[in-house]
Design a protein around this motif. Structure first.
Motif, PDB file in Angstrom:
ATOM      1  N   ASP A  33      46.797 -16.620 -56.374  1.00 60.97           N
ATOM      2  CA  ASP A  33      46.624 -17.874 -55.560  1.00 60.97           C
ATOM      3  C   ASP A  33      47.775 -18.473 -55.140  1.00 60.97           C
ATOM      4  O   ASP A  33      48.888 -17.848 -55.026  1.00 60.97           O
ATOM      5  N   LEU A  34      47.674 -19.629 -54.498  1.00 60.27           N
ATOM      6  CA  LEU A  34      48.896 -19.998 -53.505  1.00 60.27           C
ATOM      7  C   LEU A  34      49.923 -20.333 -54.353  1.00 60.27           C
ATOM      8  O   LEU A  34      51.157 -20.322 -54.009  1.00 60.27           O
ATOM      9  N   LYS A  35      49.845 -20.812 -55.799  1.00 62.84           N
ATOM     10  CA  LYS A  35      51.172 -21.304 -56.451  1.00 62.84           C
ATOM     11  C   LYS A  35      51.880 -19.835 -56.830  1.00 62.84           C
ATOM     12  O   LYS A  35      53.035 -20.119 -56.699  1.00 62.84           O
ATOM     13  N   ASN A  37      56.734 -16.296 -55.571  1.00 64.12           N
ATOM     14  CA  ASN A  37      57.533 -15.167 -55.045  1.00 64.12           C
ATOM     15  C   ASN A  37      58.217 -15.422 -54.134  1.00 64.12           C
ATOM     16  O   ASN A  37      59.316 -14.810 -53.925  1.00 64.12           O
ATOM     17  N   LEU A  38      58.063 -16.289 -53.131  1.00 63.87           N
ATOM     18  CA  LEU A  38      58.689 -16.679 -51.827  1.00 63.87           C
ATOM     19  C   LEU A  38      59.861 -17.526 -52.396  1.00 63.87           C
ATOM     20  O   LEU A  38      60.913 -17.388 -51.758  1.00 63.87           O
ATOM     21  N   PHE A  39      59.712 -18.490 -53.275  1.00 63.71           N
ATOM     22  CA  PHE A  39      60.784 -19.351 -53.573  1.00 63.71           C
ATOM     23  C   PHE A  39      60.966 -19.390 -55.144  1.00 63.71           C
ATOM     24  O   PHE A  39      60.424 -20.258 -55.896  1.00 63.71           O
ATOM     25  N   PRO A  40      61.744 -18.452 -55.591  1.00 66.82           N
ATOM     26  CA  PRO A  40      61.615 -18.417 -57.282  1.00 66.82           C
ATOM     27  C   PRO A  40      62.615 -19.377 -57.846  1.00 66.82           C
ATOM     28  O   PRO A  40      62.314 -19.605 -59.039  1.00 66.82           O
TER      29      PRO A  40
END
Length: 108
Positions: free
Chosen positions: A2-4, A9-12
């Protein structure tokens, strides 16, 4: 995924903040006396009338527009009264109570 999960993954390093839900506060003036919600028939057709608002006319007009768009019905604002086409007393009373108004049902 999902989006979360994608955002993690993009902003750990990012910690999401708990944002409280918006409390629906009315920008209209709330009065102590109850609004009167009554039912009438004019020319054989049912209408719901809301009266008894002691605030500014502009606020009452805003309330009339909100009610008409929420219920998807026609109506008007005349002589310090909101006139809604159809018998929507229960729904109107629920909407007004959510906004913080005191409502009194009159007639029938």
């Amino acid at each position: 995924m999902d989006l979360k999960d994608q955002l993690k993954n993009l902003f750990p390093d990012h910690e999401p903040e708990d944002v409280p839900e918006k409390e629906q506060k009315s920008d209209l003036w709330l009065q102590d006396n109850p609004l009167i919600c009554k039912y009438e028939k004019r020319k054989g057709k049912p209408i719901t009338i809301i009266e008894g608002y002691t605030g500014a006319d502009s606020d009452f007009r805003k309330l009339a527009k909100e009610l008409k768009t929420t219920l998807s019905v026609g109506g008007s604002f005349k002589n310090d009264k909101i006139i809604i086409q159809g018998d929507y007393r229960d729904k109107i009373m629920d909407i007004l109570k959510e906004k913080g108004f005191n409502v009194k049902r009159v007639g029938g």
